[in-house]
Design a protein around this motif. Structure first.
Motif, PDB file in Angstrom:
ATOM      1  N   VAL A 194       3.712 -18.035  -9.346  1.00 24.84           N
ATOM      2  CA  VAL A 194       4.083 -16.935 -10.238  1.00 24.84           C
ATOM      3  C   VAL A 194       4.526 -15.751  -9.386  1.00 24.84           C
ATOM      4  O   VAL A 194       4.160 -15.647  -8.221  1.00 24.84           O
ATOM      5  N   ILE A 195       5.322 -14.905  -9.985  1.00 24.81           N
ATOM      6  CA  ILE A 195       5.673 -13.628  -9.373  1.00 24.81           C
ATOM      7  C   ILE A 195       4.945 -12.562 -10.182  1.00 24.81           C
ATOM      8  O   ILE A 195       5.141 -12.470 -11.398  1.00 24.81           O
ATOM      9  N   LEU A 196       4.101 -11.803  -9.501  1.00 29.96           N
ATOM     10  CA  LEU A 196       3.302 -10.780 -10.166  1.00 29.96           C
ATOM     11  C   LEU A 196       3.916  -9.409  -9.915  1.00 29.96           C
ATOM     12  O   LEU A 196       4.061  -8.996  -8.759  1.00 29.96           O
ATOM     13  N   GLY A 197       4.287  -8.703 -10.972  1.00 28.47           N
ATOM     14  CA  GLY A 197       4.693  -7.308 -10.842  1.00 28.47           C
ATOM     15  C   GLY A 197       3.431  -6.491 -10.671  1.00 28.47           C
ATOM     16  O   GLY A 197       2.433  -6.721 -11.376  1.00 28.47           O
ATOM     17  N   ILE A 198       3.441  -5.548  -9.706  1.00 26.49           N
ATOM     18  CA  ILE A 198       2.226  -4.772  -9.410  1.00 26.49           C
ATOM     19  C   ILE A 198       2.545  -3.297  -9.243  1.00 26.49           C
ATOM     20  O   ILE A 198       3.667  -2.907  -8.938  1.00 26.49           O
ATOM     21  N   LYS A 199       1.528  -2.461  -9.454  1.00 33.45           N
ATOM     22  CA  LYS A 199       1.663  -1.022  -9.150  1.00 33.45           C
ATOM     23  C   LYS A 199       0.330  -0.485  -8.704  1.00 33.45           C
ATOM     24  O   LYS A 199      -0.715  -1.074  -8.925  1.00 33.45           O
TER      25      LYS A 199
ATOM     26  N   VAL B 180      -4.307  -2.972  -6.397  1.00 32.88           N
ATOM     27  CA  VAL B 180      -3.144  -2.772  -7.251  1.00 32.88           C
ATOM     28  C   VAL B 180      -3.418  -3.452  -8.593  1.00 32.88           C
ATOM     29  O   VAL B 180      -4.309  -4.299  -8.699  1.00 32.88           O
ATOM     30  N   THR B 181      -2.638  -3.086  -9.589  1.00 28.51           N
ATOM     31  CA  THR B 181      -2.802  -3.628 -10.935  1.00 28.51           C
ATOM     32  C   THR B 181      -1.615  -4.520 -11.276  1.00 28.51           C
ATOM     33  O   THR B 181      -0.466  -4.161 -10.997  1.00 28.51           O
ATOM     34  N   ILE B 182      -1.886  -5.661 -11.891  1.00 29.16           N
ATOM     35  CA  ILE B 182      -0.817  -6.555 -12.349  1.00 29.16           C
ATOM     36  C   ILE B 182      -0.182  -5.938 -13.592  1.00 29.16           C
ATOM     37  O   ILE B 182      -0.868  -5.644 -14.572  1.00 29.16           O
ATOM     38  N   THR B 183       1.150  -5.756 -13.527  1.00 30.24           N
ATOM     39  CA  THR B 183       1.880  -5.180 -14.655  1.00 30.24           C
ATOM     40  C   THR B 183       2.770  -6.191 -15.363  1.00 30.24           C
ATOM     41  O   THR B 183       3.196  -5.959 -16.501  1.00 30.24           O
ATOM     42  N   TYR B 184       3.056  -7.317 -14.691  1.00 29.75           N
ATOM     43  CA  TYR B 184       3.968  -8.317 -15.254  1.00 29.75           C
ATOM     44  C   TYR B 184       3.726  -9.648 -14.560  1.00 29.75           C
ATOM     45  O   TYR B 184       3.392  -9.672 -13.370  1.00 29.75           O
TER      46      TYR B 184
ATOM     47  N   ARG C   1      -5.171 -19.126 -10.223  1.00 28.64           N
ATOM     48  CA  ARG C   1      -6.215 -18.235 -10.746  1.00 28.64           C
ATOM     49  C   ARG C   1      -5.790 -17.785 -12.142  1.00 28.64           C
ATOM     50  O   ARG C   1      -4.611 -17.802 -12.461  1.00 28.64           O
ATOM     51  N   PRO C   2      -6.734 -17.316 -12.933  1.00 30.06           N
ATOM     52  CA  PRO C   2      -6.374 -16.867 -14.289  1.00 30.06           C
ATOM     53  C   PRO C   2      -5.807 -15.440 -14.292  1.00 30.06           C
ATOM     54  O   PRO C   2      -6.344 -14.537 -14.928  1.00 30.06           O
ATOM     55  N   PHE C   3      -4.705 -15.224 -13.548  1.00 28.40           N
ATOM     56  CA  PHE C   3      -4.092 -13.897 -13.501  1.00 28.40           C
ATOM     57  C   PHE C   3      -3.685 -13.447 -14.897  1.00 28.40           C
ATOM     58  O   PHE C   3      -3.123 -14.231 -15.667  1.00 28.40           O
ATOM     59  N   LYS C   4      -3.941 -12.169 -15.197  1.00 27.53           N
ATOM     60  CA  LYS C   4      -3.538 -11.575 -16.475  1.00 27.53           C
ATOM     61  C   LYS C   4      -3.037 -10.163 -16.213  1.00 27.53           C
ATOM     62  O   LYS C   4      -3.502  -9.486 -15.289  1.00 27.53           O
ATOM     63  N   VAL C   5      -2.101  -9.712 -17.042  1.00 23.15           N
ATOM     64  CA  VAL C   5      -1.640  -8.330 -16.967  1.00 23.15           C
ATOM     65  C   VAL C   5      -2.857  -7.428 -17.167  1.00 23.15           C
ATOM     66  O   VAL C   5      -3.684  -7.664 -18.045  1.00 23.15           O
TER      67      VAL C   5
ATOM     68  N   CYS D  32       0.818  -1.218   0.000  1.00 24.62           N
ATOM     69  CA  CYS D  32       0.000   0.000   0.000  1.00 24.62           C
ATOM     70  C   CYS D  32       0.850   1.267   0.000  1.00 24.62           C
ATOM     71  O   CYS D  32       0.434   2.282  -0.547  1.00 24.62           O
ATOM     72  N   LYS D  33       2.044   1.204   0.584  1.00 22.13           N
ATOM     73  CA  LYS D  33       2.968   2.350   0.575  1.00 22.13           C
ATOM     74  C   LYS D  33       3.700   2.470  -0.760  1.00 22.13           C
ATOM     75  O   LYS D  33       4.380   3.453  -1.007  1.00 22.13           O
ATOM     76  N   GLY D  34       3.602   1.438  -1.601  1.00 23.84           N
ATOM     77  CA  GLY D  34       4.283   1.444  -2.886  1.00 23.84           C
ATOM     78  C   GLY D  34       5.713   0.948  -2.814  1.00 23.84           C
ATOM     79  O   GLY D  34       6.448   0.999  -3.799  1.00 23.84           O
ATOM     80  N   LYS D  35       6.135   0.414  -1.665  1.00 22.74           N
ATOM     81  CA  LYS D  35       7.504  -0.081  -1.493  1.00 22.74           C
ATOM     82  C   LYS D  35       7.680  -1.502  -2.022  1.00 22.74           C
ATOM     83  O   LYS D  35       8.747  -1.853  -2.515  1.00 22.74           O
ATOM     84  N   LYS D  36       6.655  -2.328  -1.872  1.00 18.75           N
ATOM     85  CA  LYS D  36       6.700  -3.714  -2.358  1.00 18.75           C
ATOM     86  C   LYS D  36       5.924  -3.752  -3.673  1.00 18.75           C
ATOM     87  O   LYS D  36       4.718  -3.532  -3.685  1.00 18.75           O
ATOM     88  N   THR D  37       6.622  -4.030  -4.757  1.00 19.96           N
ATOM     89  CA  THR D  37       6.018  -3.941  -6.087  1.00 19.96           C
ATOM     90  C   THR D  37       5.848  -5.304  -6.767  1.00 19.96           C
ATOM     91  O   THR D  37       5.814  -5.386  -7.990  1.00 19.96           O
ATOM     92  N   PHE D  38       5.757  -6.351  -5.944  1.00 19.11           N
ATOM     93  CA  PHE D  38       5.559  -7.691  -6.492  1.00 19.11           C
ATOM     94  C   PHE D  38       4.794  -8.536  -5.479  1.00 19.11           C
ATOM     95  O   PHE D  38       4.763  -8.233  -4.291  1.00 19.11           O
ATOM     96  N   GLU D  39       4.189  -9.589  -5.967  1.00 15.79           N
ATOM     97  CA  GLU D  39       3.512 -10.576  -5.130  1.00 15.79           C
ATOM     98  C   GLU D  39       3.919 -11.953  -5.623  1.00 15.79           C
ATOM     99  O   GLU D  39       3.911 -12.208  -6.833  1.00 15.79           O
TER     100      GLU D  39
END
Length: 80
Positions: A75-80, A54-58, A29-33, A16-23
């Motif tokens: 999976v490793i999800l890039g998020i912003k 947050v939005t999945i970016t990668y 689940r059918p994760f998609k960018v 939420c602070k924007g410091k961690k940008t991945f999950e």
């Protein structure tokens, strides 16, 4: 698509602070960018009634050549 996911407090706050940008998540689940992750804060197994979107970016770990970097079934999800 919106995916609602439980998230431990210590990680939830950093996202939420924007410091961690991945999950790192199970690929169950059918994760998609472009999808939204609705992270719900949990502490000691209890819902804290806080949410952060947050939005999945990668997505890393689905291609054969990426599997050496990510545990099987995750999976490793890039998020912003």
């Amino acid at each position: 698509m919106i995916h609602e996911l439980k998230t431990e407090s210590k990680y939830f706050k950093e996202v939420c602070k924007g410091k961690k940008t991945f999950e790192v998540r199970k690929d169950d689940r059918p994760f998609k960018v472009g999808d939204t992750l609705k992270l719900v804060e949990y502490e000691n197994g209890r819902l804290q009634y806080a949410e952060c979107d947050v939005t999945i970016t990668y997505i890393l770990g689905r291609n054969e050549d990426e599997k050496k970097y990510v545990p099987e079934g995750y999976v490793i999800l890039g998020i912003k």
